[in-house]
Scaffold this motif. Sequence first.
Motif, mmCIF file in Angstrom:
data_model
loop_
_atom_site.group_PDB
_atom_site.id
_atom_site.type_symbol
_atom_site.label_atom_id
_atom_site.label_comp_id
_atom_site.label_asym_id
_atom_site.label_seq_id
_atom_site.Cartn_x
_atom_site.Cartn_y
_atom_site.Cartn_z
ATOM 1 N N GLY A 138 12.112 1.094 36.163
ATOM 2 C CA GLY A 138 11.524 1.191 34.828
ATOM 3 C C GLY A 138 11.324 2.610 34.336
ATOM 4 O O GLY A 138 10.876 2.814 33.215
ATOM 5 N N GLN A 139 11.609 3.598 35.170
ATOM 6 C CA GLN A 139 11.523 4.982 34.704
ATOM 7 C C GLN A 139 12.699 5.772 35.267
ATOM 8 O O GLN A 139 13.065 5.617 36.423
ATOM 9 C CB GLN A 139 10.184 5.619 35.084
ATOM 10 N N ALA A 140 13.288 6.600 34.407
ATOM 11 C CA ALA A 140 14.504 7.321 34.807
ATOM 12 C C ALA A 140 14.194 8.562 35.633
ATOM 13 O O ALA A 140 15.006 8.985 36.456
ATOM 14 C CB ALA A 140 15.296 7.705 33.562
ATOM 15 N N PHE A 141 13.030 9.150 35.415
ATOM 16 C CA PHE A 141 12.726 10.409 36.103
ATOM 17 C C PHE A 141 11.217 10.527 36.328
ATOM 18 O O PHE A 141 10.414 9.775 35.768
ATOM 19 C CB PHE A 141 13.233 11.602 35.291
ATOM 20 N N GLU A 142 10.846 11.476 37.146
ATOM 21 C CA GLU A 142 9.441 11.778 37.414
ATOM 22 C C GLU A 142 9.313 13.275 37.654
ATOM 23 O O GLU A 142 10.316 13.986 37.738
ATOM 24 C CB GLU A 142 8.930 10.972 38.612
ATOM 25 N N LEU A 143 8.089 13.735 37.755
ATOM 26 C CA LEU A 143 7.844 15.164 37.949
ATOM 27 C C LEU A 143 7.344 15.396 39.368
ATOM 28 O O LEU A 143 6.298 14.879 39.764
ATOM 29 C CB LEU A 143 6.819 15.676 36.937
ATOM 30 N N SER A 144 8.101 16.167 40.124
ATOM 31 C CA SER A 144 7.667 16.559 41.462
ATOM 32 C C SER A 144 6.778 17.796 41.310
ATOM 33 O O SER A 144 7.239 18.864 40.892
ATOM 34 C CB SER A 144 8.877 16.872 42.344
ATOM 35 N N LEU A 145 5.524 17.649 41.654
ATOM 36 C CA LEU A 145 4.520 18.672 41.341
ATOM 37 C C LEU A 145 4.699 19.943 42.170
ATOM 38 O O LEU A 145 4.918 19.896 43.374
ATOM 39 C CB LEU A 145 3.116 18.106 41.564
ATOM 40 N N ILE A 146 4.583 21.082 41.475
ATOM 41 C CA ILE A 146 4.587 22.396 42.125
ATOM 42 C C ILE A 146 3.199 23.023 42.025
ATOM 43 O O ILE A 146 2.665 23.539 42.998
ATOM 44 C CB ILE A 146 5.648 23.331 41.484
ATOM 45 N N ASN A 147 2.616 22.939 40.828
ATOM 46 C CA ASN A 147 1.282 23.533 40.637
ATOM 47 C C ASN A 147 0.533 22.748 39.572
ATOM 48 O O ASN A 147 1.135 22.154 38.674
ATOM 49 C CB ASN A 147 1.407 24.998 40.233
ATOM 50 N N ILE A 148 -0.799 22.768 39.675
ATOM 51 C CA ILE A 148 -1.627 22.047 38.722
ATOM 52 C C ILE A 148 -2.937 22.798 38.528
ATOM 53 O O ILE A 148 -3.462 23.394 39.468
ATOM 54 C CB ILE A 148 -1.907 20.606 39.211
ATOM 55 N N SER A 149 -3.433 22.814 37.284
ATOM 56 C CA SER A 149 -4.752 23.413 37.027
ATOM 57 C C SER A 149 -5.571 22.464 36.176
ATOM 58 O O SER A 149 -5.046 21.781 35.286
ATOM 59 C CB SER A 149 -4.609 24.770 36.330
#
Length: 462
Positions: free
Chosen positions: A85-96
């Motif tokens: 149901g989803q073509a892509f996702e975000l592989s996390l590098i950094n978050i604030s």
Amino acid sequence: MIKDLREVYAEEKALLGTEVTLQGWIRNHRKQKEFGFIDFNDGTHFKSLQIVYDNKLKIFEEIQKLKIGSAIKVTGKLIPSPKEGQAFELSLINISLEGDCPADYPIQPKRHTNEFLREQAYLRPRTNLFNAVFRVRSIASYAIHKYFQDRGYVYVHTPLITANDGEGAGEMFKLTTFDLDNIPRTEAGKIDYKKDFFGKKVGLTVTGQLEGETFAMAYKKIYTFGPTFRAENSNTKTHASEFWMIEPEIAFCDLEKLMDIEEDMLKYVVKYVMEHAKEEIEFFNKFVEKGLIDKLNTLLNNKAIRITHKEVIEILQNSGRNFEHKPVQGEDIAKEHEKYLTEEYFKAPVFITDWPKDIKAFYMKLNPDNKTVAAVDLLVPGSGELMGGSQREENYDKLVQRMDELKMSKEGLDWYLNLRKYGGCVHSGFGMGFERLLIYLTGVDNIRDVIPYPRTPNNCEF
């Protein structure tokens, strides 16, 4: 590079494998021992984005503490998603963390009733349903302006404060600066409006039509689009005390031509919304009103029926149906009648013309039979009455006579009557309640849920 979700979904093929930075809010946060998933949305696109992270990140434990509703800034790599149901996702590098949110945040990832969400109206645009509703409201609003602007209509801002009750129904909200505990009176004991701010009795407008007609006599084609107010103590799903109206007025236009414009405008707006809010319409079709897309396509692909009020009553009387409200010649029709006509008998939109004069407004053109007026209501399947219009009475003497019959005061309406003397002509116009249109477009059946902050009897929150 900082992007928003709208850009990401538009450029997904080019962005796959690249790093992007996004700013938005946490819709949901599913935490596992060694990894986690954040449902992220920034309001620029109906779809959310799944952010994935694992314990290889140094800030893993800090990420796990982030709560639903928090504002965040994330950087990650867009990768193909194994999730259906989803073509892509975000592989996390950094978050604030940009803005924290307490654990008692009301909009948790569970099903909330619309009644509960009305109490949280300032937060409900963050839910899928209302995010979709109010985006469609925005797109439909633009489509209406585009339709009229592209066809040479002039957009007129008619006053919200007025001394005339355009519908003559006495449903105006009264406006005053008086101290209500010490209202000045005349010697006869009546309220002394000469001492009020405007020196006369005024209220909030119920329609911009009358002022709109004055501009139609100068520009030929005009439209208004703004808020109107009704002090009607009605608690139905389709009535509100404050709502938005679209009211075009066209010079040198009779009733037949008016119906052409109404149908053309409605189909244009519906088509525009279906093309520019595909994800939202699909969501409504799946979760709000099954068959919504078929209903809208039926409107687009069929010409509206045109039939007189007299013929409608005859159809209803001969239907064999035991209606709760008995159809009677000379009287109005009920919701159940509208439903039968549009969804069962014709299975199409229906224009009902030539209404009994006694149940219509004073400004409508009297037909030669002296019993009916050149008025028209457009009924659509699923919503009932969507538009109401008429050819306006252009004859000065007949308009005066009609006002006298209704014992209407002409005080303050001399300017309106003078339009018939100073180069008047055949002209027509209609009104469409914007929220009624949104109910039709979304399948959301309560007017309180298609306007950001509904004003209804005993309710004026936010």
